[in-house]
Enzyme design. Structure first.
Site, mmCIF file in Angstrom:
data_model
loop_
_atom_site.group_PDB
_atom_site.id
_atom_site.type_symbol
_atom_site.label_atom_id
_atom_site.label_comp_id
_atom_site.label_asym_id
_atom_site.label_seq_id
_atom_site.Cartn_x
_atom_site.Cartn_y
_atom_site.Cartn_z
ATOM 1 C CG HIS A 140 -9.088 -0.135 2.301
ATOM 2 N ND1 HIS A 140 -8.387 -0.041 1.120
ATOM 3 C CD2 HIS A 140 -8.188 -0.482 3.239
ATOM 4 C CE1 HIS A 140 -7.122 -0.344 1.349
ATOM 5 N NE2 HIS A 140 -6.979 -0.614 2.625
ATOM 6 C CG HIS A 165 -3.724 2.549 5.285
ATOM 7 N ND1 HIS A 165 -5.068 2.841 5.231
ATOM 8 C CD2 HIS A 165 -3.581 1.318 4.719
ATOM 9 C CE1 HIS A 165 -5.700 1.838 4.647
ATOM 10 N NE2 HIS A 165 -4.827 0.895 4.335
ATOM 11 C CE1 TYR A 181 -7.436 18.577 22.337
ATOM 12 C CE2 TYR A 181 -9.541 18.662 23.486
ATOM 13 C CZ TYR A 181 -8.201 19.022 23.394
ATOM 14 O OH TYR A 181 -7.643 19.827 24.339
ATOM 15 C CG HIS A 241 -7.099 -2.502 7.022
ATOM 16 N ND1 HIS A 241 -6.678 -3.682 6.444
ATOM 17 C CD2 HIS A 241 -6.656 -1.502 6.204
ATOM 18 C CE1 HIS A 241 -6.019 -3.413 5.314
ATOM 19 N NE2 HIS A 241 -5.978 -2.094 5.156
ATOM 20 C CD GLU A 282 -3.001 -1.168 2.200
ATOM 21 O OE1 GLU A 282 -2.611 -1.187 3.377
ATOM 22 O OE2 GLU A 282 -4.194 -1.136 1.873
HETATM 23 ZN ZN LIG Z 1 -5.257 -0.971 3.618
#
Ligand SMILES: [Zn+2]
Length: 215
Positions: free
Chosen positions: A163, A96, A123, A98, A77
């Site tokens: 995702h 990143h 926040y 999940h 990714e």
């Molecule tokens: Zn991912």
């Protein structure tokens, strides 16, 4: 960047990766972290690596063109990170995940694709702001990188449909904290769904944005 700083950054990536993993924000070998280096290259977590058990010397080091200099092969990714960095010279790190609640929001019908989570807390506004939804693409589809690129100039965080989130920050800490804020606010949003919660007003959001500009 000296070798000493490089090693320290590798250790910090492993430390934050373990912290995220230990608290259930990432699982299996999913999720990835990158940091921009002063020489124009990047450190990036390797493909198929578990963020809970990163070996600092094996973290991938890439040059400015994204070529592997040392460590294991980078995450598949990496193009998501590159798409974001390309539009955000002010961002020094990207996370990143999940993470469950953010992914849950990304699957919901009827969310605003320009702003997936309403301004529930100050926040959240300060660390994330407006969160756009990136339409679903198959993993590895280069169109996903283009879609992220189209939004990253204006947004430090985007949510990939079905995702997960991609979050940039002006430091590794800032990117991790913003990701955590996003995940917790996604949890709040799900808890409050259907209960017509009182959100911050446009005026309250504008006041926060003037006082605490995001990078
Ligand atoms: Zn991912």
């Amino acid at each position: 960047m000296s070798m000493h700083d490089d090693n320290r950054l590798r250790e910090r990536i492993a430390m934050f990766g373990k912290s995220l993993f230990d608290r259930g924000l990432t699982m299996g070998s999913s999720g990835n972290i990158s940091v921009r280096l002063d020489d124009g290259g990047w450190l990036m977590t390797p493909t198929n690596a578990c963020l809970g058990r990163l070996d600092p010397p094996r973290i991938s080091r890439l040059d400015g063109e994204g070529r592997l200099l040392d460590g294991d092969k980078p995450t598949k990714e990496s193009f998501l990170h590159m798409a974001m960095y390309g539009e955000r010279p002010q961002s020094e790190a990207i996370v990143h995940l999940h993470s469950t609640h953010s992914v849950a929001v990304s699957c919901l019908p009827g969310i605003d694709p320009c702003d997936c989570i309403p301004p529930l807390t100050a926040y959240y506004v300060m660390r994330v702001g407006k969160l756009p939804l990136v339409p679903y693409h198959m993993p590895g589809d280069s169109a996903l990188g283009d879609a992220v690129k189209g939004l990253a100039g204006k947004h430090s965080a985007v949510l990939l449909a079905n995702h997960g989130p991609v979050v940039a920050g002006k430091s590794l800490e800032a990117a991790v904290y913003a990701t955590e804020e996003l995940e917790e606010t996604a949890k709040l949003f799900l808890l409050l769904r259907g209960q017509n919660p009182r959100c911050l007003s446009d005026e309250q959001v504008a006041e926060l944005e003037a006082r605490f500009p995001r990078d």
